[in-house]
Structure formats: C-alpha cells, structure tokens
Design a protein around this motif. Sequence first.
Motif, PDB file in Angstrom:
ATOM      1  N   UNK A   1     -41.768  47.340 -22.874  1.00 21.12           N
ATOM      2  CA  UNK A   1     -40.691  46.829 -23.714  1.00 21.12           C
ATOM      3  C   UNK A   1     -41.260  45.792 -24.691  1.00 21.12           C
ATOM      4  N   UNK A   2     -40.399  44.931 -25.231  1.00 22.99           N
ATOM      5  CA  UNK A   2     -40.818  43.999 -26.274  1.00 22.99           C
ATOM      6  C   UNK A   2     -41.902  43.035 -25.795  1.00 22.99           C
ATOM      7  N   UNK A   3     -41.729  42.453 -24.616  1.00 19.55           N
ATOM      8  CA  UNK A   3     -42.683  41.451 -24.129  1.00 19.55           C
ATOM      9  C   UNK A   3     -44.076  42.054 -24.019  1.00 19.55           C
ATOM     10  N   UNK A   4     -44.168  43.233 -23.397  1.00 21.09           N
ATOM     11  CA  UNK A   4     -45.480  43.861 -23.157  1.00 21.09           C
ATOM     12  C   UNK A   4     -46.113  44.343 -24.460  1.00 21.09           C
TER      13      UNK A   4
ATOM     14  N   UNK B   1     -47.432  59.964 -32.886  1.00 18.92           N
ATOM     15  CA  UNK B   1     -47.453  59.499 -31.498  1.00 18.92           C
ATOM     16  C   UNK B   1     -47.533  57.975 -31.554  1.00 18.92           C
ATOM     17  N   UNK B   2     -46.414  57.319 -31.269  1.00 15.17           N
ATOM     18  CA  UNK B   2     -46.283  55.878 -31.444  1.00 15.17           C
ATOM     19  C   UNK B   2     -46.769  55.128 -30.207  1.00 15.17           C
ATOM     20  N   UNK B   3     -47.615  54.139 -30.423  1.00 15.80           N
ATOM     21  CA  UNK B   3     -48.214  53.393 -29.315  1.00 15.80           C
ATOM     22  C   UNK B   3     -47.337  52.226 -28.894  1.00 15.80           C
ATOM     23  N   UNK B   4     -46.988  52.188 -27.604  1.00 18.79           N
ATOM     24  CA  UNK B   4     -46.249  51.066 -27.035  1.00 18.79           C
ATOM     25  C   UNK B   4     -46.883  50.684 -25.705  1.00 18.79           C
TER      26      UNK B   4
ATOM     27  N   UNK C   1     -49.819  53.076 -34.788  1.00 21.47           N
ATOM     28  CA  UNK C   1     -49.057  51.896 -34.386  1.00 21.47           C
ATOM     29  C   UNK C   1     -47.668  51.895 -35.014  1.00 21.47           C
ATOM     30  N   UNK C   2     -47.412  52.808 -35.930  1.00 21.67           N
ATOM     31  CA  UNK C   2     -46.084  53.004 -36.496  1.00 21.67           C
ATOM     32  C   UNK C   2     -45.708  52.091 -37.634  1.00 21.67           C
ATOM     33  N   UNK C   3     -46.516  51.070 -37.921  1.00 23.55           N
ATOM     34  CA  UNK C   3     -46.116  50.070 -38.911  1.00 23.55           C
ATOM     35  C   UNK C   3     -46.128  50.600 -40.348  1.00 23.55           C
ATOM     36  N   UNK C   4     -46.862  51.665 -40.602  1.00 24.89           N
ATOM     37  CA  UNK C   4     -46.957  52.206 -41.963  1.00 24.89           C
ATOM     38  C   UNK C   4     -45.986  53.355 -42.213  1.00 24.89           C
ATOM     39  N   UNK C   5     -45.209  53.705 -41.197  1.00 24.50           N
ATOM     40  CA  UNK C   5     -44.275  54.836 -41.340  1.00 24.50           C
ATOM     41  C   UNK C   5     -42.977  54.355 -41.987  1.00 24.50           C
ATOM     42  N   UNK C   6     -42.976  54.309 -43.323  1.00 21.78           N
ATOM     43  CA  UNK C   6     -41.785  53.905 -44.053  1.00 21.78           C
ATOM     44  C   UNK C   6     -40.912  55.122 -44.364  1.00 21.78           C
ATOM     45  N   UNK C   7     -39.821  54.899 -45.047  1.00 20.29           N
ATOM     46  CA  UNK C   7     -38.874  55.974 -45.330  1.00 20.29           C
ATOM     47  C   UNK C   7     -39.505  57.091 -46.154  1.00 20.29           C
ATOM     48  N   UNK C   8     -40.340  56.739 -47.117  1.00 22.12           N
ATOM     49  CA  UNK C   8     -40.980  57.759 -47.963  1.00 22.12           C
ATOM     50  C   UNK C   8     -41.903  58.657 -47.134  1.00 22.12           C
TER      51      UNK C   8
ATOM     52  N   UNK D   1     -43.690  44.010 -33.417  1.00 23.77           N
ATOM     53  CA  UNK D   1     -44.160  45.391 -33.419  1.00 23.77           C
ATOM     54  C   UNK D   1     -43.215  46.295 -32.622  1.00 23.77           C
ATOM     55  N   UNK D   2     -42.739  45.823 -31.482  1.00 25.11           N
ATOM     56  CA  UNK D   2     -41.858  46.647 -30.645  1.00 25.11           C
ATOM     57  C   UNK D   2     -40.570  47.004 -31.388  1.00 25.11           C
ATOM     58  N   UNK D   3     -39.974  46.015 -32.028  1.00 22.42           N
ATOM     59  CA  UNK D   3     -38.739  46.261 -32.784  1.00 22.42           C
ATOM     60  C   UNK D   3     -38.988  47.267 -33.899  1.00 22.42           C
ATOM     61  N   UNK D   4     -40.123  47.135 -34.558  1.00 19.77           N
ATOM     62  CA  UNK D   4     -40.473  48.073 -35.625  1.00 19.77           C
ATOM     63  C   UNK D   4     -40.617  49.497 -35.084  1.00 19.77           C
ATOM     64  N   UNK D   5     -41.261  49.630 -33.914  1.00 16.92           N
ATOM     65  CA  UNK D   5     -41.467  50.959 -33.329  1.00 16.92           C
ATOM     66  C   UNK D   5     -40.127  51.612 -32.992  1.00 16.92           C
TER      67      UNK D   5
END
Length: 402
Positions: free
Chosen positions: A204-207, A198-201, A177-184, A216-220
């Motif tokens: 766009x933002x609404x969906x 492989x990032x799940x979307x 889901x990409x939320x744990x992919x920080x800079x480190x 979540x969309x902005x983070x991805x």
Amino acid sequence: MEPSNNIVNLPNLYVMKQHPIQHMLKSEFIKLEEKEDSFLSEFNNKVIKLFKNAFWKSKSLKYKVFLLKTIIFQRKATRRRAKYNLHGTHVPAFLIFSVTHRCNLRCKGCYANTFRDLSGIPPKELELNKMEQILGEANDAGSNIVLLAGGEPFVRVKELFHLATKFPQIIFPVFTNGTLLNQDIIQTLKKHRNIIPVLSIEGHMVETDARRGEGIYKNILNVMQLLNQNAIFFGTSITLTRKNFTLVTNQSFIESILGYGCKLFFYIDYVPVISGTEELMLTEEQAESIPQITTKYQSEYPALFIGFPGDEEKMGGCLSSGRGFFHISPEGYVEPCPFAPVQAADLNEVSFLDALQSPLLKAIRANHDKLVETQSGCALWENQEWLRDLNLQVKAKKVTPG
C-alpha cells in the motif's frame, strides 16, 4: 448458450485463413503441438488461458480480434521453437530486455542502479535499428514474449511504440514505475495492444512510498484507474521482502488490486544486491510457499500469477541462460539473468541464434537442476563464486589451443 456456438456468426473480421475460429475456441482452445520441456508447456498454457479469459470477458470487438491474432502468433512461435529444438538449438519462450539505464526515480535497493554504479562504465543504449534487428531475429526463432525493463523503459516511449508497431506478433510486458504514463501515452497505448504496462508497487502507500518516493503510490492508483477506464490490459510487479510478504500475498490485497482492473501479477523475490540489506530476504518458509500461493490464486482469480524466480523450482530449476529466458542489457550484452550481469555474448557482434550457443549459457543450462532457489531468490546470485569460476573455465577453453 456456449459462446463458441455462435462464434462463426461474428463479422468476417474474425475469419482468418488456415485458422478457423471454430477450431480455436473449442474446450481446449488451443492445443500446443510442440513437445517442449514441461516448464515451457506450463508457461504457454498459462498465457493461452489468460488470453482465453480475456477474450470472453472483453466487450470490445477490436480487442477480441487482437486476442485471436495473439493466440495464432503464440502457436506459430511454439512451432518455430520446436523446429529449432529438433536441430539442437533450444530457443527460450521469452526474453528480458533492459532497454535503458535511465530512470526518473531512485528506488531503494534497485538492482539496475546498483549494477550500473558498481561497473563504473558510462551507460550506453542500443540504437533503434539494432533493437529492431535483435527483436526480428528473436521473433523469427520463436521468442515472442519480450519483457521490457530498465531503468524506466518509458523514457524511450517513441521507440517503444515504434517497436510495438514493427512487431505486432510480439507481446511486450513493460515493467514501469508508472510516473510517465500520462493521458497522451495511455491514449496511444490503446493503439498498441501488444504493450502491457506492468506497474511496480511494494504494497500500500506506506510500503510503496518508502521505497519509491512520496506520492508514487497515489500516482500508480490513478494510472491503474486510467488504464482500466480505457480498457487497456495491465499488470503489476511486486517485490517480495520479509517485511511486506504477508501483506502483498494476502487475499484482500489481491482483490483490491484486481478491483482496479489488474490481470497480471508478478511476484519478484527481493535479491540483496546491496550489502547490508540481507534482512529483507524472504524467510525459508516464505520462499517455499510462493509456488503454492501463485497456483492457488491462479485457480481462484481471472488473472495470471507468476513468481520470479519463486516458481522456477516447480519448473525443474533455474530458467536463466536461455532455458526459459535470458537477459539483454541496454548495451546489447547477453547475460544469464538480470541478477547475474555476466557477459555471455555481445549482440552487437553476433546473431541472436549464435548468442544462444554461448559456451557460458550452455554450461549454466547443463547445470540448471543444481541451481535450486534459496532465500535470496536468485540461485545464480546465491552461487556467484561458482558462476565466476565457470565463466573463467569457459574463457580458458576458448583460448586454449585444441
């Protein structure tokens, strides 16, 4: 001037014994010597073409070396599978390995959450040493593309990096889901090129936010930018529903995601694992158009497009149960498919090769041509009653004398 004319002038780092670069980079780039089923040959050719395109576009010497090594590993893997096939053991080209049930999100319609909740069994996870053993046996047999799923695989990030180091010849696409992919973590990914996020979307933002949560969309998109800036190869996974199909298969949407540096697209048909969500299933017309869409975009863009299970029809039917792949649960159970969590073998008790000889997997493989894709995407899901009956028959034969 053709790049291949100058390749021999590259640093000695490129020159590998028994695999001269000038032979690898001819017009066909690699000729797969293995005579596999047509669907596996097609899969291998797609993978090799992707690495070839990435090779010519990359400006990084280190990444070019990684790509060349990967191509060598892929060729060796196809030879190993061919060898086992000659002796009556069909080894799949890739695996789907769910490494955890844990996840920091609660996405609507998630099959992993649904099956875990329905089982009522406390979730377990394989220890790292057992995962090493399974992957070692799989790699030795020729299964060296392992799709990591969950839950959220990056909750076990230290173990993932350990496995990527232990098995540099295995490609690990990680569905996240990409939320744990920080800079480190992204900086560490630069040292583990065989891990492909492989990032799940969902569009766009609404969906995306409607299913996965606000923000979540902005983070991805931020993660995509960071991956691209750090020259990390990554892809996206898009769940196809009746509602978002037109949007996410539209050319402008594809080009917008390509603009972030994405080079791999997985289209996953929505499977109504939750009762009452059948209205999200693709229409018959939408389901039938997926192979044409992936083929079209494959020829037009420098990326790999895979429909799952939408592309299976053009590959002769269901690829589950070891024909093209099988699923390993976090507990180590071998299952035909993530959408068909029926235990066929237990890798805590049997070897990888023995699991491939599971009577249930063999019975499903023998009927793959009958398992044609439907509106619900997964043919095994659509034929749950048949699968239950088949499993009972297999178990009965195992306990019946003679």
